[in-house]
Design an enzyme around this catalytic site. Structure first.
Site, PDB file in Angstrom:
ATOM      1  N   ARG A  97       0.830  -1.197   0.000  1.00 40.92           N
ATOM      2  CA  ARG A  97       0.000   0.000   0.000  1.00 40.92           C
ATOM      3  C   ARG A  97       0.860   1.241   0.000  1.00 40.92           C
ATOM      4  O   ARG A  97       1.954   1.260   0.542  1.00 40.92           O
ATOM      5  CB  ARG A  97      -0.876   0.039   1.265  1.00 40.92           C
TER       6      ARG A  97
ATOM      7  N   ARG B 107      -3.871   7.165  -3.861  1.00 35.93           N
ATOM      8  CA  ARG B 107      -3.530   5.905  -3.199  1.00 35.93           C
ATOM      9  C   ARG B 107      -3.170   4.861  -4.253  1.00 35.93           C
ATOM     10  O   ARG B 107      -3.654   4.920  -5.380  1.00 35.93           O
ATOM     11  CB  ARG B 107      -4.702   5.393  -2.375  1.00 35.93           C
TER      12      ARG B 107
ATOM     13  N   GLU C  24     -11.869   7.334  -5.358  1.00 39.46           N
ATOM     14  CA  GLU C  24     -11.980   6.915  -3.957  1.00 39.46           C
ATOM     15  C   GLU C  24     -13.370   7.258  -3.422  1.00 39.46           C
ATOM     16  O   GLU C  24     -13.983   8.238  -3.831  1.00 39.46           O
ATOM     17  CB  GLU C  24     -10.907   7.643  -3.139  1.00 39.46           C
TER      18      GLU C  24
ATOM     19  N   CYS D 122      -7.538   2.624 -12.606  1.00 39.88           N
ATOM     20  CA  CYS D 122      -7.684   3.820 -11.786  1.00 39.88           C
ATOM     21  C   CYS D 122      -9.157   3.970 -11.404  1.00 39.88           C
ATOM     22  O   CYS D 122     -10.042   3.765 -12.233  1.00 39.88           O
ATOM     23  CB  CYS D 122      -7.249   5.062 -12.556  1.00 39.88           C
TER      24      CYS D 122
ATOM     25  N   TYR E 214       3.765   5.938   2.866  1.00 40.99           N
ATOM     26  CA  TYR E 214       2.808   7.027   3.031  1.00 40.99           C
ATOM     27  C   TYR E 214       3.594   8.328   3.109  1.00 40.99           C
ATOM     28  O   TYR E 214       4.463   8.478   3.964  1.00 40.99           O
ATOM     29  CB  TYR E 214       1.965   6.815   4.294  1.00 40.99           C
TER      30      TYR E 214
END
Length: 127
Positions: A10, A93, A81, A78, A111
């Protein structure tokens, strides 16, 4: 032969502004950092999924992963969100799914630029 497992990595970052240039820069930085911190080879990437918050729609991040990060043969999608009230804004993200011999707890999730609040438990400062 090394026994490989499928793992998800992630990552998230904030984007300065809803422009092609800013989305390109944020995508290249985030994906590049994920590749570097996890020593990933393109051939080991199964696929990547990018999401953008509703305030980012100037460009597809997958395009820049192809052009700037060498994801020529990586299947990518893609998505927008989910628009949750009070969620972080201008957020990009990614979920990169790889085949690796690295254990789940050794994966380096990335992150950047204020997105650390999304998963403070996973965000690691490795600089």
């Amino acid at each position: 032969m090394i026994n490989k497992e499928t793992r998800g990595i992630r990552g998230a970052t904030t984007v300065l502004s809803n422009t092609v240039e800013c989305i390109e820069e944020a995508t290249a930085e985030l994906v590049g950092e994920i590749l570097k911190r996890n020593d990933i080879k393109q051939a080991d990437i199964a696929f990547a999924i990018f999401t953008l918050t509703k305030d980012l729609n100037a460009a597809f991040p997958a395009k820049f992963a192809r052009l700037k990060c060498g994801f020529d043969m990586v299947p990518m999608m893609c998505y927008q969100e989910l628009d949750v009230p009070n969620a972080i804004e201008k957020c990009l993200r990614v979920l990169i799914v790889v085949n690796t011999d690295v254990e789940q707890n050794k994966i380096n999730h990335v992150y950047l630029k204020g997105a650390e609040v999304l998963r403070a438990d996973l965000a690691r400062d490795v600089h």
